[in-house]
Design a protein around this motif. Structure first.
Motif, PDB file in Angstrom:
ATOM      1  N   GLU A  27       6.178  -0.246   7.859  1.00  0.00           N
ATOM      2  CA  GLU A  27       4.829   0.162   7.439  1.00  0.00           C
ATOM      3  C   GLU A  27       3.896  -1.029   7.620  1.00  0.00           C
ATOM      4  OE1 GLU A  27       1.933   2.068   6.915  1.00  0.00           O
ATOM      5  OE2 GLU A  27       3.583   3.331   6.174  1.00  0.00           O
ATOM      6  N   HIS A  28       2.741  -0.764   8.223  1.00  0.00           N
ATOM      7  CA  HIS A  28       1.783  -1.843   8.477  1.00  0.00           C
ATOM      8  C   HIS A  28       0.375  -1.525   7.977  1.00  0.00           C
ATOM      9  CE1 HIS A  28       4.567  -4.294  10.782  1.00  0.00           C
ATOM     10  NE2 HIS A  28       5.014  -3.164  11.312  1.00  0.00           N
ATOM     11  N   ASP A  29       0.189  -0.365   7.391  1.00  0.00           N
ATOM     12  CA  ASP A  29      -1.125   0.028   6.890  1.00  0.00           C
ATOM     13  C   ASP A  29      -1.356  -0.606   5.514  1.00  0.00           C
ATOM     14  OD1 ASP A  29      -3.529   1.979   6.990  1.00  0.00           O
ATOM     15  OD2 ASP A  29      -2.555   2.430   5.058  1.00  0.00           O
ATOM     16  N   ASP A  30      -2.456  -1.334   5.357  1.00  0.00           N
ATOM     17  CA  ASP A  30      -2.724  -2.031   4.091  1.00  0.00           C
ATOM     18  C   ASP A  30      -2.748  -1.094   2.891  1.00  0.00           C
ATOM     19  OD1 ASP A  30      -2.820  -4.494   5.331  1.00  0.00           O
ATOM     20  OD2 ASP A  30      -4.845  -4.966   4.666  1.00  0.00           O
ATOM     21  N   ARG A  31      -3.323   0.085   3.049  1.00  0.00           N
ATOM     22  CA  ARG A  31      -3.391   1.033   1.931  1.00  0.00           C
ATOM     23  C   ARG A  31      -1.982   1.477   1.537  1.00  0.00           C
ATOM     24  NH1 ARG A  31      -3.086   5.971   0.195  1.00  0.00           N
ATOM     25  NH2 ARG A  31      -2.328   6.811   2.142  1.00  0.00           N
ATOM     26  N   GLU A  32      -1.166   1.798   2.528  1.00  0.00           N
ATOM     27  CA  GLU A  32       0.213   2.219   2.245  1.00  0.00           C
ATOM     28  C   GLU A  32       1.031   1.080   1.651  1.00  0.00           C
ATOM     29  OE1 GLU A  32       2.162   5.119   2.396  1.00  0.00           O
ATOM     30  OE2 GLU A  32       0.193   6.068   2.454  1.00  0.00           O
ATOM     31  N   LEU A  33       0.804  -0.130   2.119  1.00  0.00           N
ATOM     32  CA  LEU A  33       1.517  -1.283   1.559  1.00  0.00           C
ATOM     33  C   LEU A  33       1.123  -1.509   0.104  1.00  0.00           C
ATOM     34  CD1 LEU A  33       1.335  -3.649   4.653  1.00  0.00           C
ATOM     35  CD2 LEU A  33       3.404  -2.588   3.706  1.00  0.00           C
ATOM     36  N   PHE A  34      -0.174  -1.375  -0.205  1.00  0.00           N
ATOM     37  CA  PHE A  34      -0.617  -1.508  -1.597  1.00  0.00           C
ATOM     38  C   PHE A  34      -0.011  -0.392  -2.443  1.00  0.00           C
ATOM     39  CE2 PHE A  34      -4.181  -0.612  -4.748  1.00  0.00           C
ATOM     40  CZ  PHE A  34      -3.739  -1.547  -5.668  1.00  0.00           C
ATOM     41  N   LYS A  35       0.026   0.805  -1.898  1.00  0.00           N
ATOM     42  CA  LYS A  35       0.629   1.936  -2.605  1.00  0.00           C
ATOM     43  C   LYS A  35       2.091   1.644  -2.930  1.00  0.00           C
ATOM     44  CE  LYS A  35       2.040   6.693  -1.621  1.00  0.00           C
ATOM     45  NZ  LYS A  35       1.819   7.840  -0.698  1.00  0.00           N
ATOM     46  N   MET A  36       2.858   1.219  -1.926  1.00  0.00           N
ATOM     47  CA  MET A  36       4.276   0.987  -2.148  1.00  0.00           C
ATOM     48  C   MET A  36       4.518  -0.197  -3.076  1.00  0.00           C
ATOM     49  SD  MET A  36       5.610   3.565  -0.829  1.00  0.00           S
ATOM     50  CE  MET A  36       7.338   3.133  -1.033  1.00  0.00           C
ATOM     51  N   LEU A  37       3.699  -1.239  -2.964  1.00  0.00           N
ATOM     52  CA  LEU A  37       3.822  -2.365  -3.890  1.00  0.00           C
ATOM     53  C   LEU A  37       3.577  -1.893  -5.319  1.00  0.00           C
ATOM     54  CD1 LEU A  37       4.254  -5.441  -4.169  1.00  0.00           C
ATOM     55  CD2 LEU A  37       1.773  -5.685  -3.947  1.00  0.00           C
ATOM     56  N   THR A  38       2.562  -1.067  -5.487  1.00  0.00           N
ATOM     57  CA  THR A  38       2.241  -0.534  -6.814  1.00  0.00           C
ATOM     58  C   THR A  38       3.364   0.349  -7.346  1.00  0.00           C
ATOM     59  OG1 THR A  38      -0.132  -0.630  -6.356  1.00  0.00           O
ATOM     60  CG2 THR A  38       0.581   0.873  -8.107  1.00  0.00           C
ATOM     61  N   GLU A  59      -1.412   8.446  -6.743  1.00  0.00           N
ATOM     62  CA  GLU A  59      -2.402   8.427  -5.659  1.00  0.00           C
ATOM     63  C   GLU A  59      -3.777   8.853  -6.192  1.00  0.00           C
ATOM     64  OE1 GLU A  59      -3.045   8.243  -1.298  1.00  0.00           O
ATOM     65  OE2 GLU A  59      -1.019   8.524  -2.056  1.00  0.00           O
ATOM     66  N   ARG A  60      -3.785   9.914  -6.973  1.00  0.00           N
ATOM     67  CA  ARG A  60      -5.037  10.425  -7.532  1.00  0.00           C
ATOM     68  C   ARG A  60      -5.648   9.435  -8.537  1.00  0.00           C
ATOM     69  NH1 ARG A  60      -5.482  12.427 -12.226  1.00  0.00           N
ATOM     70  NH2 ARG A  60      -3.293  13.010 -12.425  1.00  0.00           N
ATOM     71  N   THR A  61      -4.852   8.932  -9.431  1.00  0.00           N
ATOM     72  CA  THR A  61      -5.385   8.089 -10.511  1.00  0.00           C
ATOM     73  C   THR A  61      -5.769   6.689 -10.046  1.00  0.00           C
ATOM     74  OG1 THR A  61      -3.157   7.456 -11.197  1.00  0.00           O
ATOM     75  CG2 THR A  61      -4.179   9.325 -12.343  1.00  0.00           C
ATOM     76  N   PHE A  62      -5.136   6.220  -8.977  1.00  0.00           N
ATOM     77  CA  PHE A  62      -5.457   4.886  -8.455  1.00  0.00           C
ATOM     78  C   PHE A  62      -6.298   4.968  -7.183  1.00  0.00           C
ATOM     79  CE2 PHE A  62      -1.976   3.597 -11.287  1.00  0.00           C
ATOM     80  CZ  PHE A  62      -2.550   2.481 -11.881  1.00  0.00           C
ATOM     81  N   ALA A  63      -7.238   5.898  -7.176  1.00  0.00           N
ATOM     82  CA  ALA A  63      -8.276   5.988  -6.127  1.00  0.00           C
ATOM     83  C   ALA A  63      -7.703   5.993  -4.715  1.00  0.00           C
ATOM     84  CB  ALA A  63      -9.289   4.860  -6.300  1.00  0.00           C
ATOM     85  N   GLY A  64      -6.628   6.752  -4.522  1.00  0.00           N
ATOM     86  CA  GLY A  64      -6.033   6.828  -3.195  1.00  0.00           C
ATOM     87  C   GLY A  64      -5.458   5.503  -2.719  1.00  0.00           C
ATOM     88  N   PHE A  65      -5.201   4.614  -3.655  1.00  0.00           N
ATOM     89  CA  PHE A  65      -4.695   3.266  -3.369  1.00  0.00           C
ATOM     90  C   PHE A  65      -5.639   2.485  -2.471  1.00  0.00           C
ATOM     91  CE2 PHE A  65      -0.886   5.433  -4.866  1.00  0.00           C
ATOM     92  CZ  PHE A  65      -0.510   4.553  -5.860  1.00  0.00           C
ATOM     93  N   ASP A  66      -6.913   2.740  -2.652  1.00  0.00           N
ATOM     94  CA  ASP A  66      -7.953   1.932  -1.997  1.00  0.00           C
ATOM     95  C   ASP A  66      -8.092   0.669  -2.854  1.00  0.00           C
ATOM     96  OD1 ASP A  66     -10.492   0.738  -1.446  1.00  0.00           O
ATOM     97  OD2 ASP A  66     -11.183   2.630  -0.586  1.00  0.00           O
ATOM     98  N   ALA A  67      -7.603  -0.448  -2.338  1.00  0.00           N
ATOM     99  CA  ALA A  67      -7.562  -1.688  -3.128  1.00  0.00           C
ATOM    100  C   ALA A  67      -8.951  -2.123  -3.586  1.00  0.00           C
ATOM    101  CB  ALA A  67      -6.879  -2.806  -2.343  1.00  0.00           C
ATOM    102  N   ALA A  68      -9.977  -1.897  -2.772  1.00  0.00           N
ATOM    103  CA  ALA A  68     -11.341  -2.286  -3.172  1.00  0.00           C
ATOM    104  C   ALA A  68     -11.788  -1.478  -4.387  1.00  0.00           C
ATOM    105  CB  ALA A  68     -12.309  -2.089  -2.005  1.00  0.00           C
ATOM    106  N   LYS A  69     -11.488  -0.200  -4.396  1.00  0.00           N
ATOM    107  CA  LYS A  69     -11.864   0.649  -5.535  1.00  0.00           C
ATOM    108  C   LYS A  69     -11.071   0.275  -6.780  1.00  0.00           C
ATOM    109  CE  LYS A  69     -13.451   4.581  -2.831  1.00  0.00           C
ATOM    110  NZ  LYS A  69     -13.195   5.975  -2.431  1.00  0.00           N
TER     111      LYS A  69
END
Length: 178
Positions: A27-38, A59-69
């Motif tokens: 996996e190389h997508d930053d959003r997916e990496l943040f999701k999996m780390l979380t 996914e819903r509660t953490f703003a789609g794992f958008d790290a900026a949000k």
């Protein structure tokens, strides 16, 4: 040829699907990496199936794992998360997730991506782990180094076991049996 799965991946259809389509694939997508780390940090002390069943709620509660949000979450967001029974309501884990999103924003501000940051721990190439019927180790030298560096850089709730679980989940370490 049938897919060879570890015992944990045979416990339910949900786990079989997770193993067949997600676990261990690079996996190389930053959003997916943040999701999996979380999700990995929330898994600490719990089973992966407990977390993965709640993946859509996280996914819903953490703003789609958008790290900026998530980095912009305030006390109201924290309270909302603490009161949401669809996720694991652990104060330290919620705070760590918000903190980690802020650290990711600092990396981005310094011209670094989460992808480059985490993959640098394996020299940007998946590492092959031959289990030969043995159990997956709970941590490795590399995961200890990763956890130590992440803590130094401000990440929270990412010890060597969580780091290693993350590394195998996102394909940094290939421990697949097929």
């Amino acid at each position: 040829m049938a897919t060879r799965r570890p015992l944990w991946a045979e416990t339910s259809e949900l786990m079989r699907d997770y193993y067949d389509t997600k676990w261990g694939f690079p996996e190389h997508d930053d959003r997916e990496l943040f999701k999996m780390l979380t999700l990995e940090l929330f898994q600490s002390g719990l089973s992966w199936s407990t977390i993965w069943k709640r993946e859509a709620a996280f996914e819903r509660t953490f703003a789609g794992f958008d790290a900026a949000k998530v980095a912009a979450f305030d006390q109201n967001d924290f309270e909302r998360l603490m009161n949401d029974s669809t996720i694991i309501r652990n104060r330290r884990k919620i705070m760590a997730t918000i903190n980690n999103a802020k650290v990711i924003q600092e990396l981005l501000a310094d011209g670094e991506t989460l992808n480059n940051y985490v993959w640098s721990f394996v020299n940007f190439k998946p590492q092959r782990l031959q289990l030969n019927g043995k159990r997956l180790p709970s941590q490795t030298i590399e995961s200890r180094k990763m956890a130590k560096k992440m803590k130094m850089d401000g990440f929270q709730f990412v010890g060597p076991t969580t780091a290693y679980s993350f590394m195998t989940a996102v394909g940094m370490v290939n421990a697949r049996e097929d």
